[in-house]
Design an enzyme around this catalytic site. Structure first.
Site, PDB file in Angstrom:
ATOM      1  N   ASP A 127      23.823 -20.667  31.893  1.00 16.57           N
ATOM      2  CA  ASP A 127      22.928 -20.066  32.924  1.00 16.57           C
ATOM      3  C   ASP A 127      22.019 -21.305  33.581  1.00 16.57           C
ATOM      4  O   ASP A 127      21.486 -21.867  32.925  1.00 16.57           O
ATOM      5  CB  ASP A 127      21.725 -19.177  32.184  1.00 16.57           C
ATOM      6  CG  ASP A 127      20.918 -18.416  32.937  1.00 16.57           C
ATOM      7  OD1 ASP A 127      20.904 -18.214  34.049  1.00 16.57           O
ATOM      8  OD2 ASP A 127      19.696 -18.115  32.218  1.00 16.57           O
ATOM      9  N   ASP A 307      21.325 -19.672  40.727  1.00 19.65           N
ATOM     10  CA  ASP A 307      21.214 -19.016  39.404  1.00 19.65           C
ATOM     11  C   ASP A 307      22.540 -18.368  38.939  1.00 19.65           C
ATOM     12  O   ASP A 307      22.832 -17.182  39.615  1.00 19.65           O
ATOM     13  CB  ASP A 307      20.132 -17.830  39.172  1.00 19.65           C
ATOM     14  CG  ASP A 307      19.885 -17.244  37.741  1.00 19.65           C
ATOM     15  OD1 ASP A 307      20.722 -17.785  36.853  1.00 19.65           O
ATOM     16  OD2 ASP A 307      19.273 -16.424  37.728  1.00 19.65           O
TER      17      ASP A 307
END
Ligand SMILES: *[C@@H]1O[C@H](CO)[C@@H](O)[C@H](O)[C@H]1NC(C)=O
Ligand SMILES: *[C@@H]1O[C@H](CO)[C@@H](O)[C@H](O)[C@H]1NC(C)=O
Ligand SMILES: *[C@@H]1O[C@H](CO)[C@@H](O)[C@H](O)[C@H]1NC(C)=O
Ligand SMILES: *[C@@H]1O[C@H](CO)[C@@H](O)[C@H](O)[C@H]1NC(C)=O
Ligand SMILES: *[C@@H]1O[C@H](CO)[C@@H](O)[C@H](O)[C@H]1NC(C)=O
Ligand SMILES: *[C@@H]1O[C@H](CO)[C@@H](O)[C@H](O)[C@H]1NC(C)=O
Length: 420
Positions: A127, A307
Protein backbone atom coordinates in the site's frame (compact mmCIF):
# COMPACT_ATOMS: atom_id res chain seq x y z
CA UNK A 1 12.01 -18.40 3.17
CA UNK A 2 10.74 -18.04 -0.38
CA UNK A 3 8.87 -21.32 -0.41
CA UNK A 4 5.47 -19.80 -1.06
CA UNK A 5 6.47 -17.70 -4.01
CA UNK A 6 5.49 -19.48 -7.18
CA UNK A 7 7.79 -21.41 -9.45
CA UNK A 8 7.17 -18.57 -11.90
CA UNK A 9 9.33 -16.45 -9.67
CA UNK A 10 12.30 -18.77 -10.01
CA UNK A 11 11.70 -19.25 -13.69
CA UNK A 12 11.64 -15.52 -14.25
CA UNK A 13 14.97 -14.74 -12.62
CA UNK A 14 17.32 -16.19 -15.28
CA UNK A 15 15.20 -14.64 -18.00
CA UNK A 16 15.55 -11.31 -16.33
CA UNK A 17 19.33 -11.38 -16.01
CA UNK A 18 19.84 -12.60 -19.58
CA UNK A 19 17.41 -10.27 -21.25
CA UNK A 20 17.86 -7.07 -19.32
CA UNK A 21 20.32 -4.50 -20.66
CA UNK A 22 23.21 -3.92 -18.30
CA UNK A 23 22.09 -0.53 -17.09
CA UNK A 24 18.72 -1.91 -16.06
CA UNK A 25 17.84 -4.54 -13.46
CA UNK A 26 21.41 -5.78 -13.12
CA UNK A 27 21.35 -5.50 -9.38
CA UNK A 28 21.03 -8.68 -7.42
CA UNK A 29 18.58 -6.67 -5.36
CA UNK A 30 16.30 -6.07 -8.29
CA UNK A 31 13.94 -8.51 -6.74
CA UNK A 32 10.45 -9.22 -7.90
CA UNK A 33 7.48 -10.31 -5.93
CA UNK A 34 4.44 -11.57 -7.79
CA UNK A 35 1.24 -10.06 -6.52
CA UNK A 36 -2.20 -11.55 -6.53
CA UNK A 37 -4.46 -9.78 -8.89
CA UNK A 38 -7.44 -7.66 -8.17
CA UNK A 39 -10.39 -7.85 -10.50
CA UNK A 40 -12.72 -5.18 -9.23
CA UNK A 41 -16.22 -5.02 -7.90
CA UNK A 42 -18.19 -6.97 -10.48
CA UNK A 43 -19.79 -10.37 -10.20
CA UNK A 44 -19.60 -13.05 -12.88
CA UNK A 45 -22.38 -11.34 -14.85
CA UNK A 46 -20.62 -7.96 -14.89
CA UNK A 47 -22.91 -6.29 -12.36
CA UNK A 48 -21.25 -4.11 -9.82
CA UNK A 49 -21.45 -4.95 -6.11
CA UNK A 50 -22.53 -1.55 -4.80
CA UNK A 51 -22.05 -2.37 -1.10
CA UNK A 52 -18.53 -3.54 -1.64
CA UNK A 53 -17.67 -0.58 -3.84
CA UNK A 54 -18.99 2.02 -1.41
CA UNK A 55 -17.34 0.36 1.55
CA UNK A 56 -14.00 0.26 -0.23
CA UNK A 57 -14.20 3.98 -1.05
CA UNK A 58 -14.94 4.86 2.58
CA UNK A 59 -12.11 2.65 3.80
CA UNK A 60 -9.70 4.27 1.35
CA UNK A 61 -10.62 7.83 2.25
CA UNK A 62 -10.56 6.99 5.97
CA UNK A 63 -7.05 5.62 5.56
CA UNK A 64 -5.97 8.90 3.96
CA UNK A 65 -7.61 10.85 6.81
CA UNK A 66 -5.58 8.78 9.31
CA UNK A 67 -2.37 9.53 7.42
CA UNK A 68 -3.05 13.27 7.39
CA UNK A 69 -3.82 13.16 11.11
CA UNK A 70 -0.54 11.29 11.71
CA UNK A 71 1.27 13.95 9.65
CA UNK A 72 -0.09 16.68 11.92
CA UNK A 73 0.84 14.74 15.06
CA UNK A 74 4.33 13.99 13.75
CA UNK A 75 5.18 17.46 12.47
CA UNK A 76 3.08 19.66 14.71
CA UNK A 77 1.31 21.41 11.82
CA UNK A 78 -1.32 20.45 9.28
CA UNK A 79 -0.25 19.17 5.88
CA UNK A 80 0.60 22.30 3.87
CA UNK A 81 -1.16 21.37 0.63
CA UNK A 82 -3.65 18.55 1.21
CA UNK A 83 -6.69 19.24 3.30
CA UNK A 84 -9.44 17.34 4.97
CA UNK A 85 -12.99 18.45 4.47
CA UNK A 86 -14.42 15.83 6.80
CA UNK A 87 -13.17 13.63 9.62
CA UNK A 88 -13.30 9.82 9.63
CA UNK A 89 -16.58 8.65 8.17
CA UNK A 90 -18.53 5.91 9.92
CA UNK A 91 -18.45 3.07 7.42
CA UNK A 92 -21.53 1.46 8.95
CA UNK A 93 -23.58 4.61 8.76
CA UNK A 94 -22.62 5.56 5.26
CA UNK A 95 -22.54 2.33 3.28
CA UNK A 96 -25.63 1.89 1.10
CA UNK A 97 -26.34 -1.55 2.50
CA UNK A 98 -25.12 -3.91 5.15
CA UNK A 99 -21.46 -4.82 5.36
CA UNK A 100 -21.08 -7.30 2.51
CA UNK A 101 -20.35 -10.92 3.16
CA UNK A 102 -18.60 -11.25 -0.14
CA UNK A 103 -14.95 -12.00 -0.45
CA UNK A 104 -12.42 -9.27 -1.01
CA UNK A 105 -10.18 -12.00 -2.38
CA UNK A 106 -9.43 -10.20 -5.60
CA UNK A 107 -9.47 -6.70 -4.22
CA UNK A 108 -5.97 -6.17 -2.90
CA UNK A 109 -2.51 -6.28 -4.36
CA UNK A 110 -1.16 -8.70 -1.84
CA UNK A 111 1.91 -10.90 -1.67
CA UNK A 112 4.23 -12.70 0.74
CA UNK A 113 6.76 -11.33 3.18
CA UNK A 114 8.60 -13.16 5.93
CA UNK A 115 9.12 -11.87 9.42
CA UNK A 116 11.17 -12.92 12.44
CA UNK A 117 13.73 -15.59 13.34
CA UNK A 118 12.97 -18.31 12.45
CA UNK A 119 11.21 -16.60 9.55
CA UNK A 120 7.49 -17.06 9.16
CA UNK A 121 5.43 -16.01 6.17
CA UNK A 122 2.61 -13.50 6.09
CA UNK A 123 0.48 -12.20 3.29
CA UNK A 124 0.31 -8.39 3.14
CA UNK A 125 -1.44 -5.65 1.21
CA UNK A 126 1.26 -3.54 -0.51
CA UNK A 127 0.00 0.00 0.00
CA UNK A 128 1.66 3.22 -1.16
CA UNK A 129 -1.09 5.19 0.62
CA UNK A 130 0.14 4.42 4.15
CA UNK A 131 3.56 4.02 5.75
CA UNK A 132 3.42 1.40 8.51
CA UNK A 133 3.57 -2.39 8.59
CA UNK A 134 1.20 -4.14 10.94
CA UNK A 135 0.25 -7.76 11.53
CA UNK A 136 -2.17 -9.36 13.98
CA UNK A 137 -0.52 -10.75 17.12
CA UNK A 138 -1.38 -13.66 19.42
CA UNK A 139 -3.08 -11.36 21.91
CA UNK A 140 -5.72 -10.49 19.37
CA UNK A 141 -8.63 -12.64 20.36
CA UNK A 142 -11.34 -10.75 18.53
CA UNK A 143 -13.13 -12.37 15.64
CA UNK A 144 -11.43 -10.08 13.12
CA UNK A 145 -8.09 -11.79 13.69
CA UNK A 146 -9.46 -15.28 13.11
CA UNK A 147 -8.11 -17.02 10.04
CA UNK A 148 -5.11 -14.70 9.73
CA UNK A 149 -1.50 -15.77 10.31
CA UNK A 150 -0.52 -14.24 13.66
CA UNK A 151 2.92 -12.84 14.37
CA UNK A 152 4.16 -13.87 17.84
CA UNK A 153 7.10 -11.72 18.97
CA UNK A 154 7.93 -14.12 21.80
CA UNK A 155 8.52 -16.88 19.26
CA UNK A 156 11.14 -14.82 17.37
CA UNK A 157 14.68 -14.30 18.63
CA UNK A 158 15.01 -11.03 16.67
CA UNK A 159 11.81 -9.29 17.86
CA UNK A 160 12.56 -6.30 20.07
CA UNK A 161 9.82 -4.58 21.99
CA UNK A 162 10.17 -0.81 21.53
CA UNK A 163 7.85 -0.01 24.46
CA UNK A 164 5.77 2.03 22.03
CA UNK A 165 2.06 1.41 21.55
CA UNK A 166 0.01 2.35 18.49
CA UNK A 167 -3.64 2.91 17.74
CA UNK A 168 -5.18 3.46 14.31
CA UNK A 169 -8.79 4.68 14.37
CA UNK A 170 -11.27 3.23 11.92
CA UNK A 171 -14.53 4.80 10.84
CA UNK A 172 -16.74 2.28 12.59
CA UNK A 173 -15.40 3.28 16.00
CA UNK A 174 -13.06 0.29 16.14
CA UNK A 175 -9.30 0.47 16.02
CA UNK A 176 -6.21 -1.49 15.16
CA UNK A 177 -4.01 -1.18 18.21
CA UNK A 178 -1.05 -2.90 19.76
CA UNK A 179 2.67 -2.71 20.33
CA UNK A 180 5.49 -1.62 18.01
CA UNK A 181 8.46 -3.99 17.69
CA UNK A 182 11.59 -3.91 15.58
CA UNK A 183 12.13 -7.06 13.58
CA UNK A 184 13.84 -8.72 10.65
CA UNK A 185 11.57 -8.43 7.63
CA UNK A 186 12.29 -10.04 4.26
CA UNK A 187 10.54 -9.34 1.00
CA UNK A 188 11.60 -11.64 -1.86
CA UNK A 189 15.07 -12.12 -0.49
CA UNK A 190 15.84 -8.52 0.52
CA UNK A 191 16.10 -8.12 4.26
CA UNK A 192 15.75 -5.20 6.66
CA UNK A 193 17.04 -6.20 10.08
CA UNK A 194 15.68 -3.34 12.14
CA UNK A 195 12.23 -2.69 10.77
CA UNK A 196 9.41 -1.30 12.91
CA UNK A 197 6.29 -3.41 12.76
CA UNK A 198 3.07 -3.08 14.67
CA UNK A 199 1.77 -6.20 16.39
CA UNK A 200 -1.96 -5.74 16.77
CA UNK A 201 -3.94 -6.89 19.77
CA UNK A 202 -7.17 -5.51 18.29
CA UNK A 203 -8.17 -5.57 14.63
CA UNK A 204 -11.04 -3.55 13.17
CA UNK A 205 -13.91 -5.23 11.32
CA UNK A 206 -12.54 -4.20 7.92
CA UNK A 207 -9.74 -6.70 8.54
CA UNK A 208 -11.94 -9.72 9.17
CA UNK A 209 -10.81 -12.56 6.93
CA UNK A 210 -13.90 -12.44 4.72
CA UNK A 211 -13.29 -8.77 3.92
CA UNK A 212 -9.52 -8.71 3.95
CA UNK A 213 -7.73 -11.81 2.67
CA UNK A 214 -4.21 -10.63 3.56
CA UNK A 215 -2.91 -10.85 7.15
CA UNK A 216 -1.70 -7.28 7.41
CA UNK A 217 -0.78 -4.05 5.69
CA UNK A 218 2.61 -3.10 4.25
CA UNK A 219 2.88 0.69 3.96
CA UNK A 220 5.13 2.18 1.26
CA UNK A 221 4.55 5.93 1.76
CA UNK A 222 6.92 8.31 3.60
CA UNK A 223 7.69 8.50 7.30
CA UNK A 224 5.77 11.76 7.81
CA UNK A 225 2.48 9.84 7.62
CA UNK A 226 3.72 6.96 9.79
CA UNK A 227 1.56 6.49 12.86
CA UNK A 228 4.61 4.78 14.41
CA UNK A 229 6.81 7.80 13.59
CA UNK A 230 9.31 5.27 12.20
CA UNK A 231 10.95 4.65 8.82
CA UNK A 232 8.87 2.56 6.40
CA UNK A 233 10.36 -0.69 5.04
CA UNK A 234 11.94 0.59 1.81
CA UNK A 235 13.54 3.52 3.68
CA UNK A 236 14.97 1.02 6.19
CA UNK A 237 16.36 -1.09 3.33
CA UNK A 238 18.02 1.99 1.88
CA UNK A 239 19.47 3.00 5.28
CA UNK A 240 20.80 -0.54 5.77
CA UNK A 241 22.43 -0.46 2.31
CA UNK A 242 20.29 -3.23 0.87
CA UNK A 243 19.17 -1.55 -2.35
CA UNK A 244 21.43 -0.36 -5.16
CA UNK A 245 18.78 2.06 -6.32
CA UNK A 246 16.42 3.76 -3.87
CA UNK A 247 13.33 2.93 -5.95
CA UNK A 248 10.55 0.38 -6.21
CA UNK A 249 8.19 -0.27 -9.10
CA UNK A 250 4.79 -1.81 -9.70
CA UNK A 251 2.98 -3.40 -12.56
CA UNK A 252 -0.63 -3.70 -11.46
CA UNK A 253 -2.59 -5.27 -14.25
CA UNK A 254 -5.07 -8.11 -14.19
CA UNK A 255 -2.89 -9.83 -16.80
CA UNK A 256 -0.02 -9.98 -14.33
CA UNK A 257 1.26 -7.87 -11.49
CA UNK A 258 4.58 -7.47 -9.81
CA UNK A 259 6.39 -5.38 -7.25
CA UNK A 260 10.09 -4.92 -7.86
CA UNK A 261 12.37 -3.54 -5.15
CA UNK A 262 15.51 -1.63 -6.10
CA UNK A 263 14.75 -0.95 -9.74
CA UNK A 264 12.32 -1.12 -12.63
CA UNK A 265 11.70 -4.31 -14.61
CA UNK A 266 12.59 -3.41 -18.21
CA UNK A 267 10.58 -6.38 -19.47
CA UNK A 268 7.37 -4.88 -18.20
CA UNK A 269 7.46 -1.41 -19.74
CA UNK A 270 8.38 0.17 -23.03
CA UNK A 271 9.66 3.63 -23.94
CA UNK A 272 10.86 6.10 -21.35
CA UNK A 273 9.47 7.04 -18.00
CA UNK A 274 7.74 10.39 -17.66
CA UNK A 275 8.64 11.66 -14.22
CA UNK A 276 6.56 13.89 -11.97
CA UNK A 277 8.14 15.46 -8.87
CA UNK A 278 6.75 14.53 -5.46
CA UNK A 279 5.54 17.87 -4.14
CA UNK A 280 5.50 16.87 -0.46
CA UNK A 281 7.19 13.71 0.83
CA UNK A 282 4.37 12.37 2.97
CA UNK A 283 2.11 10.65 0.48
CA UNK A 284 3.35 9.97 -3.05
CA UNK A 285 1.93 13.36 -3.96
CA UNK A 286 2.11 14.59 -7.55
CA UNK A 287 0.31 17.21 -9.63
CA UNK A 288 -2.07 16.15 -12.38
CA UNK A 289 -1.64 18.57 -15.30
CA UNK A 290 -5.07 17.82 -16.71
CA UNK A 291 -7.92 15.37 -17.17
CA UNK A 292 -9.65 14.90 -20.54
CA UNK A 293 -12.73 13.02 -21.67
CA UNK A 294 -12.98 12.04 -25.35
CA UNK A 295 -10.10 14.38 -26.15
CA UNK A 296 -11.61 17.40 -24.45
CA UNK A 297 -9.76 18.67 -21.39
CA UNK A 298 -12.07 19.94 -18.67
CA UNK A 299 -9.79 19.94 -15.61
CA UNK A 300 -6.32 21.30 -15.04
CA UNK A 301 -3.80 21.39 -12.24
CA UNK A 302 -5.06 19.08 -9.52
CA UNK A 303 -3.15 17.88 -6.47
CA UNK A 304 -3.16 14.09 -6.15
CA UNK A 305 -1.63 11.16 -4.35
CA UNK A 306 -0.71 7.84 -5.96
CA UNK A 307 -2.22 5.00 -3.93
CA UNK A 308 -1.89 1.31 -4.82
CA UNK A 309 -4.37 0.58 -2.01
CA UNK A 310 -7.33 2.31 -3.71
CA UNK A 311 -9.28 0.91 -6.64
CA UNK A 312 -11.00 4.04 -7.95
CA UNK A 313 -9.72 7.41 -8.94
CA UNK A 314 -11.30 9.71 -6.35
CA UNK A 315 -11.58 13.48 -6.63
CA UNK A 316 -13.35 16.47 -5.10
CA UNK A 317 -17.06 16.72 -6.01
CA UNK A 318 -16.98 19.97 -7.97
CA UNK A 319 -14.16 18.94 -10.25
CA UNK A 320 -15.52 15.42 -10.72
CA UNK A 321 -18.93 16.89 -11.68
CA UNK A 322 -17.25 19.20 -14.15
CA UNK A 323 -15.55 16.25 -15.82
CA UNK A 324 -18.72 14.13 -16.10
CA UNK A 325 -20.72 17.11 -17.34
CA UNK A 326 -18.45 17.07 -20.38
CA UNK A 327 -19.31 13.40 -21.09
CA UNK A 328 -22.46 12.69 -23.17
CA UNK A 329 -24.94 10.50 -21.27
CA UNK A 330 -23.10 10.69 -17.93
CA UNK A 331 -25.41 10.83 -14.89
CA UNK A 332 -25.11 11.60 -11.22
CA UNK A 333 -25.61 8.08 -9.79
CA UNK A 334 -25.52 9.06 -6.10
CA UNK A 335 -29.13 8.05 -5.53
CA UNK A 336 -28.88 4.62 -7.18
CA UNK A 337 -25.28 3.66 -6.51
CA UNK A 338 -24.04 5.61 -3.50
CA UNK A 339 -22.71 9.08 -2.70
CA UNK A 340 -20.21 10.40 -5.22
CA UNK A 341 -20.90 7.81 -7.91
CA UNK A 342 -21.37 8.76 -11.56
CA UNK A 343 -22.50 6.55 -14.40
CA UNK A 344 -21.80 6.54 -18.11
CA UNK A 345 -23.71 4.68 -20.85
CA UNK A 346 -22.42 1.09 -20.95
CA UNK A 347 -22.29 1.20 -24.74
CA UNK A 348 -20.23 4.37 -24.94
CA UNK A 349 -17.58 4.34 -22.25
CA UNK A 350 -15.60 7.58 -22.59
CA UNK A 351 -11.92 7.76 -23.39
CA UNK A 352 -10.43 9.35 -20.31
CA UNK A 353 -6.85 10.49 -20.18
CA UNK A 354 -4.75 12.08 -17.49
CA UNK A 355 -1.70 14.21 -18.09
CA UNK A 356 1.28 13.98 -15.78
CA UNK A 357 4.64 15.65 -16.33
CA UNK A 358 3.44 16.96 -19.70
CA UNK A 359 2.46 13.54 -21.04
CA UNK A 360 -1.04 12.24 -21.53
CA UNK A 361 -1.83 8.66 -20.43
CA UNK A 362 -5.02 6.93 -21.57
CA UNK A 363 -7.27 4.97 -19.28
CA UNK A 364 -8.55 1.92 -21.17
CA UNK A 365 -12.38 1.87 -21.32
CA UNK A 366 -12.28 -1.63 -19.75
CA UNK A 367 -10.51 -0.29 -16.69
CA UNK A 368 -12.64 2.87 -16.50
CA UNK A 369 -15.88 0.87 -16.58
CA UNK A 370 -16.51 -0.47 -13.07
CA UNK A 371 -19.52 -2.53 -14.17
CA UNK A 372 -23.22 -2.26 -14.90
CA UNK A 373 -25.45 -0.95 -12.10
CA UNK A 374 -28.23 -3.49 -12.60
CA UNK A 375 -30.07 -5.56 -15.17
CA UNK A 376 -32.65 -2.98 -16.14
CA UNK A 377 -30.77 0.14 -17.15
CA UNK A 378 -27.85 0.72 -19.47
CA UNK A 379 -25.67 2.63 -17.02
CA UNK A 380 -22.20 1.63 -15.92
CA UNK A 381 -20.30 3.06 -12.96
CA UNK A 382 -17.42 5.31 -14.03
CA UNK A 383 -14.01 4.69 -12.49
CA UNK A 384 -13.72 8.27 -11.24
CA UNK A 385 -15.88 8.98 -8.19
CA UNK A 386 -16.33 12.02 -5.99
CA UNK A 387 -15.58 12.24 -2.31
CA UNK A 388 -16.42 15.09 0.02
CA UNK A 389 -13.89 13.97 2.63
CA UNK A 390 -10.77 15.36 0.94
CA UNK A 391 -10.15 18.18 -1.54
CA UNK A 392 -7.47 16.44 -3.61
CA UNK A 393 -7.37 13.39 -5.86
CA UNK A 394 -6.42 9.79 -5.13
CA UNK A 395 -4.96 7.97 -8.11
CA UNK A 396 -5.82 4.30 -7.69
CA UNK A 397 -5.95 1.22 -9.89
CA UNK A 398 -8.28 2.68 -12.48
CA UNK A 399 -5.28 4.68 -13.61
CA UNK A 400 -2.41 2.48 -12.35
CA UNK A 401 -3.69 -0.60 -14.23
CA UNK A 402 -2.74 1.18 -17.45
CA UNK A 403 0.88 2.06 -16.74
CA UNK A 404 4.12 0.78 -15.22
CA UNK A 405 4.90 2.94 -12.19
CA UNK A 406 8.20 3.58 -10.49
CA UNK A 407 8.40 5.21 -7.06
CA UNK A 408 11.74 6.94 -6.75
CA UNK A 409 12.58 7.76 -3.15
CA UNK A 410 16.09 9.03 -3.93
CA UNK A 411 14.95 11.66 -6.39
CA UNK A 412 11.48 12.17 -4.89
CA UNK A 413 9.55 11.53 -8.07
CA UNK A 414 7.05 9.13 -9.59
CA UNK A 415 7.64 7.79 -13.10
CA UNK A 416 4.98 6.41 -15.43
CA UNK A 417 5.70 4.39 -18.57
CA UNK A 418 3.60 2.40 -21.02
CA UNK A 419 3.16 -1.26 -20.22
CA UNK A 420 5.17 -3.53 -22.49
C1 LIG B 1 3.81 -16.10 23.66
O1 LIG B 1 2.72 -15.22 23.85
C2 LIG B 1 1.46 -15.85 23.77
C3 LIG B 1 0.38 -14.79 23.82
O2 LIG B 1 0.79 -13.65 24.45
C4 LIG B 1 1.33 -16.84 24.89
O3 LIG B 1 0.08 -17.49 24.79
C5 LIG B 1 2.44 -17.86 24.76
O4 LIG B 1 2.39 -18.74 25.82
C6 LIG B 1 3.77 -17.18 24.69
N1 LIG B 1 4.78 -18.16 24.37
C7 LIG B 1 5.92 -18.22 25.00
C8 LIG B 1 6.87 -19.28 24.53
O5 LIG B 1 6.20 -17.46 25.90
C1 LIG C 1 16.41 0.43 15.08
O1 LIG C 1 15.23 1.14 14.77
C2 LIG C 1 14.78 1.97 15.80
C3 LIG C 1 13.45 2.51 15.38
O2 LIG C 1 13.49 3.09 14.11
C4 LIG C 1 15.81 3.05 16.07
O3 LIG C 1 15.36 3.88 17.12
C5 LIG C 1 17.12 2.40 16.44
O4 LIG C 1 18.12 3.37 16.57
C6 LIG C 1 17.55 1.40 15.37
N1 LIG C 1 18.67 0.65 15.85
C7 LIG C 1 19.75 0.46 15.11
C8 LIG C 1 20.81 -0.39 15.73
O5 LIG C 1 19.87 0.95 14.01
C1 LIG D 1 -3.95 -4.82 -18.74
O1 LIG D 1 -5.24 -5.30 -18.40
C2 LIG D 1 -6.25 -5.04 -19.33
C3 LIG D 1 -7.53 -5.57 -18.78
O2 LIG D 1 -7.87 -4.85 -17.64
C4 LIG D 1 -5.91 -5.66 -20.67
O3 LIG D 1 -6.90 -5.32 -21.61
C5 LIG D 1 -4.56 -5.16 -21.12
O4 LIG D 1 -4.18 -5.82 -22.30
C6 LIG D 1 -3.51 -5.39 -20.07
N1 LIG D 1 -2.25 -4.83 -20.49
C7 LIG D 1 -1.12 -5.50 -20.40
C8 LIG D 1 0.09 -4.83 -20.96
O5 LIG D 1 -1.02 -6.61 -19.92
C1 LIG E 1 -10.96 22.04 -8.62
O1 LIG E 1 -9.56 21.93 -8.76
C2 LIG E 1 -8.91 23.18 -8.77
C3 LIG E 1 -7.47 22.92 -9.06
O2 LIG E 1 -6.90 22.15 -8.03
C4 LIG E 1 -9.07 23.87 -7.47
O3 LIG E 1 -8.47 25.13 -7.49
C5 LIG E 1 -10.54 24.04 -7.20
O4 LIG E 1 -10.71 24.56 -5.92
C6 LIG E 1 -11.22 22.69 -7.29
N1 LIG E 1 -12.62 22.90 -7.14
C7 LIG E 1 -13.14 22.71 -5.99
C8 LIG E 1 -14.51 23.25 -5.89
O5 LIG E 1 -12.58 22.17 -5.07
C1 LIG F 1 -26.07 14.15 -7.12
O1 LIG F 1 -27.34 13.76 -6.67
C2 LIG F 1 -27.53 13.84 -5.26
C3 LIG F 1 -28.93 13.36 -4.94
O2 LIG F 1 -29.25 12.23 -5.60
C4 LIG F 1 -27.34 15.23 -4.79
O3 LIG F 1 -27.44 15.28 -3.38
C5 LIG F 1 -25.97 15.72 -5.19
O4 LIG F 1 -25.80 17.08 -4.84
C6 LIG F 1 -25.78 15.57 -6.68
N1 LIG F 1 -24.42 15.91 -7.00
C7 LIG F 1 -24.11 16.79 -7.90
C8 LIG F 1 -22.67 17.07 -8.06
O5 LIG F 1 -24.95 17.37 -8.56
C1 LIG G 1 -31.18 0.26 -12.19
O1 LIG G 1 -30.25 1.21 -12.70
C2 LIG G 1 -30.87 2.35 -13.27
C3 LIG G 1 -29.74 3.20 -13.80
O2 LIG G 1 -29.14 2.52 -14.89
C4 LIG G 1 -31.67 3.07 -12.22
O3 LIG G 1 -32.32 4.18 -12.80
C5 LIG G 1 -32.68 2.15 -11.61
O4 LIG G 1 -33.34 2.79 -10.55
C6 LIG G 1 -31.99 0.90 -11.10
N1 LIG G 1 -32.99 -0.05 -10.61
C7 LIG G 1 -32.93 -0.56 -9.40
C8 LIG G 1 -33.97 -1.57 -9.08
O5 LIG G 1 -32.08 -0.22 -8.58
Amino acid sequence: MMRATSSLFFAALPLLSLAAPLEKSTSTHGIKIPLNKRTGFTDSEGFVNLDLMNLHILQSTNKIVRGLNAFETNLGFAHPSLSLVDALVDVNKRAVGAVPLVSFENMLWHGKISVGTPAKEYDVDFDTGSADIFLPGPQCDDINCQGHALFAPNASSTAKDTDQTFQLQYGDGSSVSGQVYTETVTVSGVTATNQSIGVASTFSSGFSKNQFPADGVFGMGFQDISAFKQPPFVQTLIAEGQLDQPVFSFKLNTTGSELLLGGANSELYKGDFTYVPVTEKAYWQVDIDGVSANGKQSLTNLASIVDTGTTFILGDSDNVSKLYESIPGAKNASAVAGAGMWSVPCDSIPEISMTFGGRSFDIAPETFNMGKINGTGNDCIGGIAATDVINFWIIGDVFLNNVYTTFDIGQARVGFADLA
